[in-house]
Design a protein around this motif. Structure first.
Motif, PDB file in Angstrom:
ATOM      1  N   HIS A 272      53.354  34.909  41.696  1.00 10.50           N
ATOM      2  CA  HIS A 272      53.017  34.821  43.128  1.00 10.50           C
ATOM      3  C   HIS A 272      54.086  35.497  43.973  1.00 10.50           C
ATOM      4  N   TRP A 313      44.179  35.364  39.218  1.00  4.45           N
ATOM      5  CA  TRP A 313      45.186  36.250  39.798  1.00  4.45           C
ATOM      6  C   TRP A 313      44.548  37.289  40.705  1.00  4.45           C
ATOM      7  N   SER A 326      42.132  43.142  37.616  1.00  2.00           N
ATOM      8  CA  SER A 326      42.803  42.167  36.776  1.00  2.00           C
ATOM      9  C   SER A 326      41.956  41.823  35.563  1.00  2.00           C
TER      10      SER A 326
END
Length: 341
Positions: A272, A313, A326
């Motif tokens: 993050h 994600w 992703s």
């Protein structure tokens, strides 16, 4: 590369740490003199001997299927492969053992690695050959590559490069000339460059940014904590961020892009934070993919991230305003043309 038995004890006079060259280590410098990795490389020490740690078994979602399901796809694959062989071009599809090579080639695209197939750096995740003194650059490469791309009939090409710390400009002028030659032959061609950090020399970033490319890509590869373990010591998290930030500030019209490998031991909060750091320096496109150990001499996979986690994600990145690709088999340049459009 992991030794079955521990090396004999050494005296204080012979066990001193080796002196690394001034220009930094290669992959070989991470290895003991006998060629095997010590316990830090993933072995478990039991009763005075080093034993290989159990391998992490590949999950079913990493199984690759033959992409050449149609006669057209098979024919295109053969055409691209033949052109690469005839011109002597090095593709990252081959050198980095990309799992998507068949799929991309069968759709008529490829990521071409310029400036040769030998890198001056020794990142522990990468299977590209390393040397402190690679062969000299081929001055005819820009024109040869432009001719090959013209034969492929592409409308989007990804150029990537080996690091050339042995050159005064790290090869920036050569990459720039390659982009210009591609654009001279086909002004409508879209060019993405996946480049190194040029040792953080921002005037070289500007030289490349002015070449006429559309996407400036540079990979941070992993989270900040793992940089020293995963990447060559001449690379660095702050240095990579500064390169991406400067490219965007200098040429706001460029799309900036980076990539993260997962499965190296990173935590969710670290990922993050990396996404936030990339967003804050102006990065617009981010890709996530599973790290796959190319050979036994390279870093081991810590764990295999599930497809569901990759989806999470993607959503997290999009929440931050990033465009995200992703998936377990996604790589920096995977379907780059489609993603850019």
């Amino acid at each position: 590369c992991f030794a079955a038995d521990a090396a004999p004890a050494q005296s204080a006079s012979t066990s001193a740490r080796r002196v690394l060259p001034a220009d930094g280590p290669t992959l070989a410098d991470f290895m003991p003199s006998g060629g095997g990795c010590g316990p830090a490389g993933g072995d478990v020490v039991v009763g005075g001997g080093a034993q290989r740690a159990p391998a992490v078994r590949k999950p079913p979602w990493l199984k690759m299927y033959n992409p050449n399901l149609t006669p057209e796809g098979a024919e295109t694959y053969k055409k691209v492969r033949a052109t690469i062989k005839e011109t002597g071009l090095a593709t990252v599809c081959q050198e980095a053992r990309c799992p998507n090579a068949g799929e991309c080639w069968s759709s008529g695209t490829a990521t071409v690695m310029i400036m040769g197939d030998t890198c001056t750096r020794g990142c522990r995740f990468c299977s590209v050959a390393t040397s402190r003194t690679p062969p000299p650059l081929d001055p005819e490469e820009p024109s040869k590559l432009a001719l090959a791309v013209e034969r492929w009939g592409l409308d989007y090409i990804v150029l990537t490069m080996v690091d050339r710390d042995d050159l005064p400009d790290q090869g920036a002028a050569h990459v720039s000339e390659t982009v210009r030659e591609l654009k001279r032959r086909d002004p409508h061609l879209k060019v993405e460059t996946l480049v190194g950090d040029f040792q953080g020399k921002l005037h070289l970033v500007e030289l490349l940014a002015d070449s006429g490319m559309h996407v400036y890509a540079h990979n941070v590869e992993t989270v900040e904590r793992l940089q020293g373990t995963v990447r060559d010591r001449r690379a660095g998290y702050a240095q990579s961020l500064s390169v991406l930030e400067h490219a965007k500030r200098y040429r706001p019209d460029l799309v900036t892009k980076s990539s993260l490998m997962l499965g190296l031991g990173e935590t969710a909060e670290e990922v993050h934070q990396t996404m936030r750091d990339l967003r804050d320096v102006g990065v617009e496109v981010l890709t996530f993919g599973q790290y796959l150990q190319p050979t036994k001499r390279h870093m081991k996979v810590t764990r295999y991230v599930t497809p569901e986690e990759f989806d999470e994600w993607a959503r997290a990145g999009e929440t931050l305003g990033l465009a995200v690709a992703s998936g377990p088999l996604v790589r920096s340049s995977y379907r780059a043309g489609e993603f850019y459009k």
